[in-house]
Design a protein around this motif. Sequence first.
Motif, PDB file in Angstrom:
ATOM      1  N   ASP A   1       0.829  -1.188  -0.125  1.00 33.57           N
ATOM      2  CA  ASP A   1      -0.186  -0.087  -0.263  1.00 33.57           C
ATOM      3  C   ASP A   1       0.868   1.329  -0.014  1.00 33.57           C
ATOM      4  N   HIS A   2       1.891   1.157   0.699  1.00 32.37           N
ATOM      5  CA  HIS A   2       2.910   2.448   0.722  1.00 32.37           C
ATOM      6  C   HIS A   2       3.659   2.654  -0.421  1.00 32.37           C
ATOM      7  N   LEU A   3       3.777   1.830  -1.259  1.00 35.11           N
ATOM      8  CA  LEU A   3       4.303   1.578  -2.565  1.00 35.11           C
ATOM      9  C   LEU A   3       3.463   2.292  -3.715  1.00 35.11           C
TER      10      LEU A   3
ATOM     11  N   VAL B   1      16.802   1.744   3.133  1.00 37.34           N
ATOM     12  CA  VAL B   1      15.569   0.910   3.243  1.00 37.34           C
ATOM     13  C   VAL B   1      15.195   0.025   2.193  1.00 37.34           C
ATOM     14  N   ASP B   2      15.307   0.346   0.986  1.00 39.94           N
ATOM     15  CA  ASP B   2      15.050  -0.303  -0.162  1.00 39.94           C
ATOM     16  C   ASP B   2      15.979  -1.449  -0.291  1.00 39.94           C
ATOM     17  N   MET B   3      17.344  -1.453   0.369  1.00 37.85           N
ATOM     18  CA  MET B   3      18.050  -2.544   0.405  1.00 37.85           C
ATOM     19  C   MET B   3      17.573  -3.626   1.301  1.00 37.85           C
ATOM     20  N   SER B   4      17.058  -2.997   2.316  1.00 41.65           N
ATOM     21  CA  SER B   4      16.890  -3.929   3.426  1.00 41.65           C
ATOM     22  C   SER B   4      15.703  -4.627   3.423  1.00 41.65           C
ATOM     23  N   ALA B   5      14.535  -3.926   2.664  1.00 46.56           N
ATOM     24  CA  ALA B   5      13.358  -4.682   2.390  1.00 46.56           C
ATOM     25  C   ALA B   5      13.554  -5.607   1.332  1.00 46.56           C
ATOM     26  N   TRP B   6      14.671  -5.279   0.088  1.00 46.79           N
ATOM     27  CA  TRP B   6      15.094  -6.201  -0.876  1.00 46.79           C
ATOM     28  C   TRP B   6      15.566  -7.577  -0.301  1.00 46.79           C
ATOM     29  N   GLY B   7      16.375  -7.393   0.763  1.00 46.14           N
ATOM     30  CA  GLY B   7      16.869  -8.729   1.445  1.00 46.14           C
ATOM     31  C   GLY B   7      15.751  -9.862   1.770  1.00 46.14           C
ATOM     32  N   TRP B   8      14.768  -9.286   2.350  1.00 49.39           N
ATOM     33  CA  TRP B   8      13.590 -10.032   2.786  1.00 49.39           C
ATOM     34  C   TRP B   8      12.737 -10.465   1.826  1.00 49.39           C
ATOM     35  N   LEU B   9      12.291  -9.552   1.027  1.00 46.68           N
ATOM     36  CA  LEU B   9      11.534  -9.988  -0.294  1.00 46.68           C
ATOM     37  C   LEU B   9      11.871 -10.733  -1.313  1.00 46.68           C
ATOM     38  N   ASP B  10      13.385 -10.787  -1.344  1.00 54.61           N
ATOM     39  CA  ASP B  10      13.979 -11.647  -2.255  1.00 54.61           C
ATOM     40  C   ASP B  10      13.868 -13.157  -1.908  1.00 54.61           C
TER      41      ASP B  10
ATOM     42  N   SER C   1       8.306   4.814  -6.565  1.00 53.46           N
ATOM     43  CA  SER C   1       9.388   3.937  -6.836  1.00 53.46           C
ATOM     44  C   SER C   1      10.119   3.636  -5.639  1.00 53.46           C
ATOM     45  N   PHE C   2      10.581   4.229  -4.650  1.00 56.69           N
ATOM     46  CA  PHE C   2      11.363   3.914  -3.565  1.00 56.69           C
ATOM     47  C   PHE C   2      10.611   3.956  -2.303  1.00 56.69           C
ATOM     48  N   ILE C   3      10.887   3.325  -1.252  1.00 54.41           N
ATOM     49  CA  ILE C   3      10.122   3.162  -0.137  1.00 54.41           C
ATOM     50  C   ILE C   3      10.132   4.607   0.626  1.00 54.41           C
ATOM     51  N   VAL C   4      11.318   5.603   0.776  1.00 54.52           N
ATOM     52  CA  VAL C   4      11.285   6.694   1.260  1.00 54.52           C
ATOM     53  C   VAL C   4      11.780   7.602   0.210  1.00 54.52           C
ATOM     54  N   GLY C   5      11.066   8.807   0.115  1.00 59.05           N
ATOM     55  CA  GLY C   5      11.486   9.782  -0.835  1.00 59.05           C
ATOM     56  C   GLY C   5      11.521   9.669  -2.264  1.00 59.05           C
ATOM     57  N   ASP C   6      12.389  10.412  -2.834  1.00 56.20           N
ATOM     58  CA  ASP C   6      12.724  10.117  -4.158  1.00 56.20           C
ATOM     59  C   ASP C   6      13.915   9.457  -4.575  1.00 56.20           C
TER      60      ASP C   6
ATOM     61  N   LEU D   1       4.791  -4.601  -4.606  1.00 56.95           N
ATOM     62  CA  LEU D   1       5.915  -5.170  -4.347  1.00 56.95           C
ATOM     63  C   LEU D   1       6.836  -5.860  -5.577  1.00 56.95           C
ATOM     64  N   SER D   2       6.021  -6.748  -6.263  1.00 59.00           N
ATOM     65  CA  SER D   2       6.461  -7.196  -7.387  1.00 59.00           C
ATOM     66  C   SER D   2       7.154  -6.237  -8.375  1.00 59.00           C
ATOM     67  N   ARG D   3       6.615  -5.035  -8.752  1.00 62.80           N
ATOM     68  CA  ARG D   3       7.190  -3.926  -9.333  1.00 62.80           C
ATOM     69  C   ARG D   3       8.302  -3.378  -8.741  1.00 62.80           C
ATOM     70  N   PHE D   4       8.389  -3.417  -7.398  1.00 61.53           N
ATOM     71  CA  PHE D   4       9.485  -2.899  -6.686  1.00 61.53           C
ATOM     72  C   PHE D   4      10.743  -3.799  -6.877  1.00 61.53           C
ATOM     73  N   MET D   5      10.588  -5.101  -6.744  1.00 57.39           N
ATOM     74  CA  MET D   5      11.258  -5.903  -6.790  1.00 57.39           C
ATOM     75  C   MET D   5      11.978  -6.296  -8.259  1.00 57.39           C
ATOM     76  N   ASP D   6      11.062  -6.225  -9.137  1.00 56.47           N
ATOM     77  CA  ASP D   6      11.769  -5.970 -10.553  1.00 56.47           C
ATOM     78  C   ASP D   6      12.683  -5.130 -10.915  1.00 56.47           C
ATOM     79  N   MET D   7      12.378  -3.651 -10.240  1.00 60.13           N
ATOM     80  CA  MET D   7      13.097  -2.639 -10.287  1.00 60.13           C
ATOM     81  C   MET D   7      14.347  -2.871  -9.653  1.00 60.13           C
ATOM     82  N   MET D   8      14.622  -3.463  -8.293  1.00 57.29           N
ATOM     83  CA  MET D   8      15.634  -3.869  -7.654  1.00 57.29           C
ATOM     84  C   MET D   8      16.549  -4.774  -8.543  1.00 57.29           C
ATOM     85  N   ASN D   9      15.824  -6.041  -8.887  1.00 59.09           N
ATOM     86  CA  ASN D   9      16.562  -6.947  -9.489  1.00 59.09           C
ATOM     87  C   ASN D   9      17.260  -6.650 -10.665  1.00 59.09           C
TER      88      ASN D   9
END
Length: 239
Positions: free
Chosen positions: A144-146, A160-169, A150-155, A188-196
């Motif tokens: 919901d927050h996303l 924070v994105d790295m930390s969330a990625w560790g667990w969502l991975d 694009s990112f969890i905090v700010g622009d 979350l799926s979109r976020f992980m596609d961006m991260m990966n």
Amino acid sequence: MIHFYYGPGPNPAKIALFLAETGMAFEAIPVDTYRGAQHDAAFRVLNPNGKVPALVDTDGPQGSPATLFDSTAILLYLAEKTGQFLGTAQDRPQLLSWLMFVATGLGPFSGQAVHFQHAAPARLDYAVHRYRREAERYYQILNDHLEGRSFIVGDHYTIVDMSAWGWLDRAVRVMKDEDRPLERWPNLSRFMDMMNARPAVDRAHAIMNGHAFKTVMDQDARQAMYPTSFSPASKGTIS
């Protein structure tokens, strides 16, 4: 020089990603947790809690060595040391809030969901339901927050994105028996596609795969990973 003590798992992976993103000079030192290396006396000096990751910075504050444990503490330390991935000054309150959201909620509940579905010697339906549903609740909050972000905090991309990625991975293990575990959470799926898609993620995986860790969860591994489950109850006194 950074000495990075790591084992297989989402918390060390966060630190591997930070190191890969920054290109900092480091030495990766494997700690085989399924074999109990985290309980060795030498490692307990670095982390009395006997868990990975741990980190030693030979050029810490005022040039003195610095020893750290806990992935959130390490991320904050490295971000402040390098001045990278902290967002803006205005982002600071939200950065701390969402960083702790992962550290105290998303991570622990995901970890317990993994434990009771994959490692516990007998299926405990209440525990599986409890921790998996709580992990799903944290997924929904973050999803919901996303919305529209694009990112969890700010622009900007932050720790924070790295930390969330560790667990969502590890969603495929948290949501056992689901082939596409993030499909229910499109943000979350979109976020992980961006991260990966970040080149540093491949480099982080290469760091994490740089040692052949024991992977079989046999009885010895259970005792190494969850020693309190095999120790007698402490005898406290009631005053």
